[in-house]
Design a protein around this motif. Structure first.
Motif, PDB file in Angstrom:
ATOM      1  N   ARG A  72      -3.211  12.089  15.087  1.00  0.00           N
ATOM      2  CA  ARG A  72      -2.553  13.176  15.806  1.00  0.00           C
ATOM      3  C   ARG A  72      -2.773  14.507  15.090  1.00  0.00           C
ATOM      4  N   ARG A  73      -2.781  14.482  13.773  1.00  0.00           N
ATOM      5  CA  ARG A  73      -2.946  15.729  13.016  1.00  0.00           C
ATOM      6  C   ARG A  73      -4.410  16.164  12.913  1.00  0.00           C
ATOM      7  N   THR A  74      -5.338  15.226  12.983  1.00  0.00           N
ATOM      8  CA  THR A  74      -6.745  15.598  12.830  1.00  0.00           C
ATOM      9  C   THR A  74      -7.411  15.964  14.145  1.00  0.00           C
ATOM     10  N   SER A  75      -6.863  15.583  15.251  1.00  0.00           N
ATOM     11  CA  SER A  75      -7.496  15.926  16.524  1.00  0.00           C
ATOM     12  C   SER A  75      -6.901  17.207  17.084  1.00  0.00           C
ATOM     13  N   ARG A  76      -7.674  17.895  17.868  1.00  0.00           N
ATOM     14  CA  ARG A  76      -7.223  19.150  18.454  1.00  0.00           C
ATOM     15  C   ARG A  76      -6.117  18.900  19.468  1.00  0.00           C
ATOM     16  N   GLN A  77      -6.273  17.858  20.223  1.00  0.00           N
ATOM     17  CA  GLN A  77      -5.251  17.521  21.212  1.00  0.00           C
ATOM     18  C   GLN A  77      -3.941  17.156  20.508  1.00  0.00           C
ATOM     19  N   GLY A  78      -4.048  16.549  19.348  1.00  0.00           N
ATOM     20  CA  GLY A  78      -2.856  16.211  18.575  1.00  0.00           C
ATOM     21  C   GLY A  78      -2.122  17.443  18.092  1.00  0.00           C
ATOM     22  N   ASP A  79      -2.867  18.498  17.720  1.00  0.00           N
ATOM     23  CA  ASP A  79      -2.221  19.742  17.313  1.00  0.00           C
ATOM     24  C   ASP A  79      -1.424  20.349  18.455  1.00  0.00           C
ATOM     25  N   ILE A  80      -1.981  20.307  19.631  1.00  0.00           N
ATOM     26  CA  ILE A  80      -1.280  20.835  20.801  1.00  0.00           C
ATOM     27  C   ILE A  80      -0.038  19.996  21.081  1.00  0.00           C
ATOM     28  N   MET A  81      -0.167  18.694  20.967  1.00  0.00           N
ATOM     29  CA  MET A  81       0.976  17.816  21.209  1.00  0.00           C
ATOM     30  C   MET A  81       2.072  18.035  20.172  1.00  0.00           C
ATOM     31  N   ASN A  82       1.713  18.312  18.922  1.00  0.00           N
ATOM     32  CA  ASN A  82       2.711  18.583  17.887  1.00  0.00           C
ATOM     33  C   ASN A  82       3.481  19.861  18.167  1.00  0.00           C
TER      34      ASN A  82
END
Length: 124
Positions: A72-82
């Protein structure tokens, strides 16, 4: 089903399975083949019981949480979700309870069948 019935049915099924395995693998029944078959079934029951015990204890909860958090932290989509929801991360920290009623009966019958087969192996 009571605990005693669980243990008894697990042990009886392991004995029946060991006789069937003995007959299917060796095509004859004598003391050596019964000992070999019962040890194999006891070992299988022991491994399955230990895997269920490890899963029931929640050993893999921390590992799956760490992988989820890392990806979640390494993917771009994960940054948006965070940015959108940080409450999901707190929910993921709560361990999931797994309760298998057959864990201890399988584990005990595997140990018992393995010990019986080892004791019978010394008599041969």
């Amino acid at each position: 089903m009571t605990k005693f019935q669980l243990y008894l049915s697990s042990f009886i099924s392991s004995v029946i399975l060991s006789v069937l395995i003995t007959f299917l693998i060796y095509k004859q029944i004598n003391m050596l083949t019964i000992v070999n078959g019962s040890f194999l079934v006891g070992l299988f029951y022991l491994i399955v019981g230990l895997v269920l015990y490890i899963i029931q204890g929640g050993f893999f909860n921390g590992i799956t949480y760490s992988f989820r958090r890392f990806f979640r932290r390494t993917s771009r989509q994960g940054d948006i979700m965070n940015d959108i929801s940080s409450a999901d991360e707190e929910e993921a920290l709560v361990p999931k309870d797994h309760d298998f009623p057959w864990t201890y009966p399988i584990l005990i019958s595997g140990c018992l069948l393995g010990c019986i087969s080892m004791a019978l192996a010394y008599t041969i």
